[in-house]
Design a protein around this motif. Structure first.
Motif, PDB file in Angstrom:
ATOM      1  N   ILE A 150      44.895  33.878  40.082  1.00  0.00           N
ATOM      2  CA  ILE A 150      44.111  33.483  41.257  1.00  0.00           C
ATOM      3  C   ILE A 150      45.027  33.411  42.486  1.00  0.00           C
ATOM      4  N   GLU A 151      44.438  33.159  43.644  1.00  0.00           N
ATOM      5  CA  GLU A 151      45.192  33.042  44.881  1.00  0.00           C
ATOM      6  C   GLU A 151      46.256  31.935  44.750  1.00  0.00           C
ATOM      7  N   GLY A 152      47.445  32.216  45.306  1.00  0.00           N
ATOM      8  CA  GLY A 152      48.471  31.174  45.357  1.00  0.00           C
ATOM      9  C   GLY A 152      49.293  31.009  44.089  1.00  0.00           C
ATOM     10  N   ILE A 161      38.282  51.136  51.433  1.00  0.00           N
ATOM     11  CA  ILE A 161      37.308  50.303  50.696  1.00  0.00           C
ATOM     12  C   ILE A 161      37.816  48.857  50.652  1.00  0.00           C
ATOM     13  N   ARG A 162      39.141  48.699  50.443  1.00  0.00           N
ATOM     14  CA  ARG A 162      39.724  47.354  50.423  1.00  0.00           C
ATOM     15  C   ARG A 162      39.432  46.603  51.720  1.00  0.00           C
ATOM     16  N   SER A 163      39.583  47.323  52.851  1.00  0.00           N
ATOM     17  CA  SER A 163      39.389  46.590  54.104  1.00  0.00           C
ATOM     18  C   SER A 163      37.936  46.144  54.274  1.00  0.00           C
ATOM     19  N   LEU A 166      31.945  48.637  44.784  1.00  0.00           N
ATOM     20  CA  LEU A 166      33.057  49.062  45.657  1.00  0.00           C
ATOM     21  C   LEU A 166      34.400  48.913  44.939  1.00  0.00           C
ATOM     22  N   MET A 167      34.546  47.839  44.164  1.00  0.00           N
ATOM     23  CA  MET A 167      35.791  47.658  43.394  1.00  0.00           C
ATOM     24  C   MET A 167      35.986  48.856  42.463  1.00  0.00           C
ATOM     25  N   PHE A 168      34.901  49.277  41.815  1.00  0.00           N
ATOM     26  CA  PHE A 168      35.035  50.392  40.865  1.00  0.00           C
ATOM     27  C   PHE A 168      35.125  51.742  41.570  1.00  0.00           C
ATOM     28  N   ALA A 182      36.784  52.153  44.364  1.00  0.00           N
ATOM     29  CA  ALA A 182      38.215  52.174  44.713  1.00  0.00           C
ATOM     30  C   ALA A 182      39.052  52.465  43.459  1.00  0.00           C
ATOM     31  N   ARG A 183      38.654  51.857  42.343  1.00  0.00           N
ATOM     32  CA  ARG A 183      39.404  52.048  41.082  1.00  0.00           C
ATOM     33  C   ARG A 183      39.330  53.510  40.626  1.00  0.00           C
ATOM     34  N   ALA A 184      38.165  54.123  40.772  1.00  0.00           N
ATOM     35  CA  ALA A 184      38.005  55.510  40.317  1.00  0.00           C
ATOM     36  C   ALA A 184      38.985  56.433  41.039  1.00  0.00           C
ATOM     37  N   ASP A 238      49.215  45.601  41.030  1.00  0.00           N
ATOM     38  CA  ASP A 238      48.815  44.280  41.503  1.00  0.00           C
ATOM     39  C   ASP A 238      47.292  44.188  41.343  1.00  0.00           C
ATOM     40  N   ARG A 239      46.853  43.589  40.261  1.00  0.00           N
ATOM     41  CA  ARG A 239      45.438  43.435  39.881  1.00  0.00           C
ATOM     42  C   ARG A 239      44.841  44.732  39.317  1.00  0.00           C
ATOM     43  N   PHE A 240      43.883  44.538  38.423  1.00  0.00           N
ATOM     44  CA  PHE A 240      43.139  45.663  37.832  1.00  0.00           C
ATOM     45  C   PHE A 240      41.801  45.103  37.342  1.00  0.00           C
ATOM     46  N   ALA A 276      40.523  41.503  37.026  1.00  0.00           N
ATOM     47  CA  ALA A 276      40.083  40.815  38.255  1.00  0.00           C
ATOM     48  C   ALA A 276      38.584  41.003  38.473  1.00  0.00           C
ATOM     49  N   SER A 277      38.036  42.160  38.058  1.00  0.00           N
ATOM     50  CA  SER A 277      36.582  42.348  38.203  1.00  0.00           C
ATOM     51  C   SER A 277      35.823  41.398  37.277  1.00  0.00           C
ATOM     52  N   TYR A 278      36.335  41.233  36.047  1.00  0.00           N
ATOM     53  CA  TYR A 278      35.692  40.278  35.134  1.00  0.00           C
ATOM     54  C   TYR A 278      35.824  38.849  35.666  1.00  0.00           C
ATOM     55  N   ALA A 279      37.026  38.538  36.209  1.00  0.00           N
ATOM     56  CA  ALA A 279      37.259  37.157  36.654  1.00  0.00           C
ATOM     57  C   ALA A 279      36.510  36.836  37.956  1.00  0.00           C
ATOM     58  N   TYR A 280      36.610  37.744  38.958  1.00  0.00           N
ATOM     59  CA  TYR A 280      36.017  37.439  40.274  1.00  0.00           C
ATOM     60  C   TYR A 280      34.526  37.780  40.336  1.00  0.00           C
ATOM     61  N   GLN A 281      34.174  39.030  39.941  1.00  0.00           N
ATOM     62  CA  GLN A 281      32.756  39.415  40.052  1.00  0.00           C
ATOM     63  C   GLN A 281      31.954  38.843  38.860  1.00  0.00           C
ATOM     64  N   GLY A 282      32.592  38.789  37.668  1.00  0.00           N
ATOM     65  CA  GLY A 282      31.909  38.213  36.514  1.00  0.00           C
ATOM     66  C   GLY A 282      31.910  36.684  36.602  1.00  0.00           C
ATOM     67  N   ARG A 312      37.910  37.614  52.856  1.00  0.00           N
ATOM     68  CA  ARG A 312      36.599  37.252  52.293  1.00  0.00           C
ATOM     69  C   ARG A 312      36.708  36.426  51.017  1.00  0.00           C
ATOM     70  N   PHE A 313      37.737  36.708  50.212  1.00  0.00           N
ATOM     71  CA  PHE A 313      37.867  35.961  48.967  1.00  0.00           C
ATOM     72  C   PHE A 313      38.559  34.616  49.207  1.00  0.00           C
ATOM     73  N   GLU A 314      39.609  34.653  50.050  1.00  0.00           N
ATOM     74  CA  GLU A 314      40.350  33.402  50.311  1.00  0.00           C
ATOM     75  C   GLU A 314      39.459  32.350  50.969  1.00  0.00           C
TER      76      GLU A 314
HETATM   77  P1  TMP Z   1      45.045  40.493  46.770  1.00  0.00           P
HETATM   78  O1  TMP Z   1      45.372  41.797  46.125  1.00  0.00           O
HETATM   79  O2  TMP Z   1      45.738  40.312  48.056  1.00  0.00           O
HETATM   80  O3  TMP Z   1      45.183  39.350  45.845  1.00  0.00           O
HETATM   81  O4  TMP Z   1      43.497  40.554  47.241  1.00  0.00           O
HETATM   82  C1  TMP Z   1      42.563  41.234  46.580  1.00  0.00           C
HETATM   83  C2  TMP Z   1      41.334  40.374  46.418  1.00  0.00           C
HETATM   84  O5  TMP Z   1      40.359  41.160  45.764  1.00  0.00           O
HETATM   85  C3  TMP Z   1      41.574  39.133  45.576  1.00  0.00           C
HETATM   86  O6  TMP Z   1      40.964  38.031  46.207  1.00  0.00           O
HETATM   87  C4  TMP Z   1      40.846  39.421  44.289  1.00  0.00           C
HETATM   88  C5  TMP Z   1      39.827  40.445  44.663  1.00  0.00           C
HETATM   89  N1  TMP Z   1      39.482  41.388  43.595  1.00  0.00           N
HETATM   90  C6  TMP Z   1      38.241  41.286  42.979  1.00  0.00           C
HETATM   91  O7  TMP Z   1      37.466  40.413  43.346  1.00  0.00           O
HETATM   92  N2  TMP Z   1      37.908  42.167  41.996  1.00  0.00           N
HETATM   93  C7  TMP Z   1      38.735  43.177  41.597  1.00  0.00           C
HETATM   94  O8  TMP Z   1      38.389  43.960  40.687  1.00  0.00           O
HETATM   95  C8  TMP Z   1      40.030  43.278  42.236  1.00  0.00           C
HETATM   96  C9  TMP Z   1      40.975  44.350  41.809  1.00  0.00           C
HETATM   97  C10 TMP Z   1      40.354  42.361  43.215  1.00  0.00           C
END
Ligand code: TMP
Length: 213
Positions: free
Chosen positions: A11-13, A49-51, A68-70, A72-74, A94-96, A99-105, A153-155
């Protein structure tokens, strides 16, 4: 594909950037060719897409966010990750998809089945070989997040959101202990990096014996 895919999550931090550099440097010292990249991002289109995804105040439905996450992943897998693995490089990402399971799920509450479906289409069986999950207590994450004053947006999400994200990450680590190595990132940095070095040493020696089978 002779290369290896190592992902860093948390997670953040949790100190992801510093420790990601440590992982890359450690592998380079072992003589590996290392490609450092990130998600969402890593290619011009995926960075665009990230921006969109991180823009503060942007209204996106949870489903749109996941798609959008997927997307970008594709493009990232096609243009960066698969070619690097085919060359035999070690990719440190840095993330894969965890993170989709944790943040979107976990965070947004989307159904796991939808994520499973996108994952199997986009990844076609490609999985990280090793995932380092950096974990800190919620209070530490909150303090660091507030001190940094991040406003993407996430922070901008609340404590309850990150509590669900952290719980999902820990569920993944419990379900896949072979792949996902949990590191206590609340300790002083040298001790965190000592734990990471031990994880990498074990992984590199196992990877070496696999290659020689
Ligand atoms: P970060 O790479 O600077 O940590 O920021 C990316 C943000 O995107 C972070 O808050 C987590 C989020 N994220 C998702 O929600 N789902 C994803 O699949 C990925 C790769 C990142």
């Amino acid at each position: 594909m002779n290369g290896r895919l190592i992902t860093i999550e948390g997670i953040e931090g949790v100190g992801k950037s510093t420790n990601l550099e440590f992982v890359a440097d450690w592998l380079r010292q072992q003589g590996k060719n290392v490609v450092v990249t990130r998600e969402p991002g890593g290619t011009p289109v995926a960075e665009e897409i990230r921006s969109i995804l991180l823009q503060p105040g942007r209204q996106l439905s949870s489903e749109c966010e996941l798609l959008l996450m997927f997307a970008a992943r594709a493009v990232h897998l096609e243009e960066v990750v698969r070619p690097a693995l085919c060359r035999g490089d070690w990719v440190v990402c840095d993330r894969f998809t965890d993170a989709s399971y944790a943040y979107q799920g976990g965070g947004r509450g989307l159904a796991t089945e939808m994520i499973d479906e996108l994952k199997s289409r986009v990844q076609q069986g490609l999985e990280p070989d090793l995932t380092i999950l950096l974990d800190v207590p919620m209070e530490v994450s909150e303090q660091r997040r507030k001190k940094r004053g991040g406003t993407d947006r996430f922070e901008a999400e609340q404590l309850a959101f990150f509590t669900r994200v952290k719980a999902s990450y820990l569920d993944i680590a419990a379900a896949e202990p072979e792949r996902v190595k949990l590191v206590d990132a609340s300790l002083p940095l040298p001790q965190v990096q000592q734990q990471i070095a031990t994880v990498l040493e074990n992984f590199v020696s196992d990877a070496g014996s696999e290659l020689h089978k």
